[in-house]
Design a protein around this motif. Structure first.
Motif, mmCIF file in Angstrom:
data_model
loop_
_atom_site.group_PDB
_atom_site.id
_atom_site.type_symbol
_atom_site.label_atom_id
_atom_site.label_comp_id
_atom_site.label_asym_id
_atom_site.label_seq_id
_atom_site.Cartn_x
_atom_site.Cartn_y
_atom_site.Cartn_z
ATOM 1 N N MET A 1 11.311 -4.473 18.459
ATOM 2 C CA MET A 1 10.526 -4.416 17.223
ATOM 3 C C MET A 1 9.404 -3.368 17.319
ATOM 4 O O MET A 1 9.172 -2.574 16.415
ATOM 5 C CB MET A 1 9.947 -5.794 16.926
ATOM 6 C CG MET A 1 9.047 -5.857 15.698
ATOM 7 S SD MET A 1 9.940 -5.533 14.154
ATOM 8 C CE MET A 1 10.857 -7.059 13.982
ATOM 9 N N MET A 2 8.680 -3.371 18.453
ATOM 10 C CA MET A 2 7.548 -2.450 18.599
ATOM 11 C C MET A 2 7.979 -0.985 18.649
ATOM 12 O O MET A 2 7.176 -0.095 18.360
ATOM 13 C CB MET A 2 6.757 -2.787 19.872
ATOM 14 C CG MET A 2 6.009 -4.107 19.808
ATOM 15 S SD MET A 2 5.049 -4.398 21.324
ATOM 16 C CE MET A 2 4.261 -5.962 20.924
ATOM 17 N N LEU A 3 9.242 -0.748 19.047
ATOM 18 C CA LEU A 3 9.717 0.633 19.193
ATOM 19 C C LEU A 3 10.301 1.195 17.907
ATOM 20 O O LEU A 3 10.743 2.345 17.893
ATOM 21 C CB LEU A 3 10.757 0.704 20.313
ATOM 22 C CG LEU A 3 10.233 0.336 21.715
ATOM 23 C CD1 LEU A 3 11.358 0.426 22.742
ATOM 24 C CD2 LEU A 3 9.075 1.251 22.111
ATOM 25 N N ARG A 4 10.372 0.415 16.872
ATOM 26 C CA ARG A 4 10.883 0.926 15.594
ATOM 27 C C ARG A 4 9.903 1.951 15.019
ATOM 28 O O ARG A 4 8.679 1.807 15.164
ATOM 29 C CB ARG A 4 11.080 -0.215 14.612
ATOM 30 C CG ARG A 4 12.179 -1.191 15.041
ATOM 31 C CD ARG A 4 12.303 -2.330 14.067
ATOM 32 N NE ARG A 4 13.308 -3.311 14.506
ATOM 33 C CZ ARG A 4 13.596 -4.424 13.866
ATOM 34 N NH1 ARG A 4 12.968 -4.717 12.720
ATOM 35 N NH2 ARG A 4 14.499 -5.257 14.350
ATOM 36 N N PRO A 5 10.399 3.005 14.383
ATOM 37 C CA PRO A 5 9.528 4.077 13.880
ATOM 38 C C PRO A 5 8.395 3.576 12.993
ATOM 39 O O PRO A 5 7.265 4.079 13.062
ATOM 40 C CB PRO A 5 10.506 4.959 13.092
ATOM 41 C CG PRO A 5 11.827 4.724 13.741
ATOM 42 C CD PRO A 5 11.840 3.282 14.156
ATOM 43 N N ARG A 6 8.695 2.575 12.183
ATOM 44 C CA ARG A 6 7.670 2.041 11.276
ATOM 45 C C ARG A 6 6.470 1.506 12.043
ATOM 46 O O ARG A 6 5.324 1.783 11.713
ATOM 47 C CB ARG A 6 8.295 0.957 10.414
ATOM 48 C CG ARG A 6 7.301 0.195 9.546
ATOM 49 C CD ARG A 6 7.996 -0.978 8.874
ATOM 50 N NE ARG A 6 7.043 -1.791 8.122
ATOM 51 C CZ ARG A 6 7.354 -2.937 7.529
ATOM 52 N NH1 ARG A 6 8.614 -3.394 7.614
ATOM 53 N NH2 ARG A 6 6.446 -3.623 6.881
ATOM 54 N N TRP A 7 6.771 0.749 13.113
ATOM 55 C CA TRP A 7 5.688 0.118 13.853
ATOM 56 C C TRP A 7 5.046 1.070 14.859
ATOM 57 O O TRP A 7 3.876 0.914 15.210
ATOM 58 C CB TRP A 7 6.192 -1.143 14.555
ATOM 59 C CG TRP A 7 6.586 -2.199 13.564
ATOM 60 C CD1 TRP A 7 7.822 -2.680 13.318
ATOM 61 C CD2 TRP A 7 5.713 -2.855 12.651
ATOM 62 N NE1 TRP A 7 7.821 -3.618 12.316
ATOM 63 C CE2 TRP A 7 6.516 -3.754 11.882
ATOM 64 C CE3 TRP A 7 4.356 -2.802 12.383
ATOM 65 C CZ2 TRP A 7 5.985 -4.559 10.884
ATOM 66 C CZ3 TRP A 7 3.829 -3.607 11.397
ATOM 67 C CH2 TRP A 7 4.638 -4.470 10.659
ATOM 68 N N VAL A 8 5.810 2.074 15.311
ATOM 69 C CA VAL A 8 5.203 3.117 16.151
ATOM 70 C C VAL A 8 4.168 3.898 15.344
ATOM 71 O O VAL A 8 3.065 4.198 15.818
ATOM 72 C CB VAL A 8 6.277 4.053 16.727
ATOM 73 C CG1 VAL A 8 5.639 5.260 17.400
ATOM 74 C CG2 VAL A 8 7.156 3.302 17.713
ATOM 75 N N ALA A 9 4.529 4.218 14.094
ATOM 76 C CA ALA A 9 3.581 4.921 13.221
ATOM 77 C C ALA A 9 2.355 4.061 12.935
ATOM 78 O O ALA A 9 1.216 4.547 12.927
ATOM 79 C CB ALA A 9 4.271 5.312 11.913
#
Length: 259
Positions: A1-9
């Protein structure tokens, strides 16, 4: 989950906000430290009065306590008795005179201290008989004028306990609309018949500004909260996905019903 682009941004945004809060905290901490730094002032080095302060204006903190010198004339007849003045822990009286500088600006000068009122009044009587506009050079400590104080209702209504230029100018007979300093000088040389006024070197405030330190701590807490807020959003999103997946599994395993 944390590595998804949305959450990385979102993490990068949270880190940017945290960095801004951390910088604000660092700035507040620097201000607190600067307020506690002792600034050495050469207060005992005599400077011309005109370089330290100007008439008809306020007195800066740096100017307060500075030893100054000025030339001009004594205005005889404008002597004032100031009561309740302590010298070495002993209560007594000051004799304050009207001094007009060569630039035609007026300033009050404390000329000395007496333990009893009779002595001070005798000196005032002698000074008032001096020729008017006597040339002189005054050297002493430059201090901010004191705030006027209301007289004791049960005492002498004309008694003064403060060296307040705003009150003294109303007592000076020759004062019109000329420039005046909102401060006074404690003379380094006592007039004959008076004792030298105790005027110690001003103490420098070395205390830290605890309010700035409190603000610095607040900004650090805000920086940590920005990252924690991102973590909570990711965790809520993960839990929501898990709940949705569980509901889908339950729906897929449920037996069909017929009539």
């Amino acid at each position: 989950m944390m590595l998804r682009p949305r959450w990385v941004a979102a993490l990068l945004l949270a880190l940017g906000v945290a960095a801004a809060f951390a910088l604000l905290g660092h700035w507040q901490l620097e201000r607190a430290i600067e307020s506690g730094v002792v600034v050495e002032r050469a207060t005992e080095q005599v400077k011309p009065l005109a370089e330290v302060a100007q008439p008809d204006g306020g007195v800066t903190q740096i100017a307060t306590g500075q030893m100054v010198a000025t030339t001009g004339t004594w205005v005889a007849g404008d002597e004032t008795l100031i009561t309740s003045r302590f010298n070495g822990g002993v209560e007594g009286f000051w004799v304050v005179s009207h001094f007009r500088t060569d630039s035609a600006a007026s300033i009050a000068v404390a000329r000395g201290w007496a333990a009893d009122k009779a002595t001070a009044e005798t000196v005032i009587a002698e000074l008032q008989t001096d020729p008017k506009n006597t040339p002189a050079t005054v050297t002493g400590r430059f201090l901010t004028g004191e705030a006027p104080e209301l007289p004791d209702p049960e005492g002498d209504s004309m008694e003064l306990t403060k060296v307040a230029p705003s009150a003294l100018i109303n007592l000076w007979a020759d004062f019109t609309d000329e420039s005046v300093y909102s401060a006074y000088i404690v003379s380094a040389d006592a007039t004959a018949g008076l004792d030298l006024i105790d005027s110690p070197i001003p103490q420098v405030d070395q205390s830290l500004n605890w309010l700035n330190i409190f603000y610095a701590i607040e900004w650090v807490v805000f920086a940590g909260f920005a990252v924690f807020f991102w973590y909570r959003l990711v965790r809520d999103a993960l839990e929501r996905e898990q709940e949705e997946a569980a509901l889908e599994d339950v729906a897929a395993g449920a037996p069909s019903t017929g009539a």
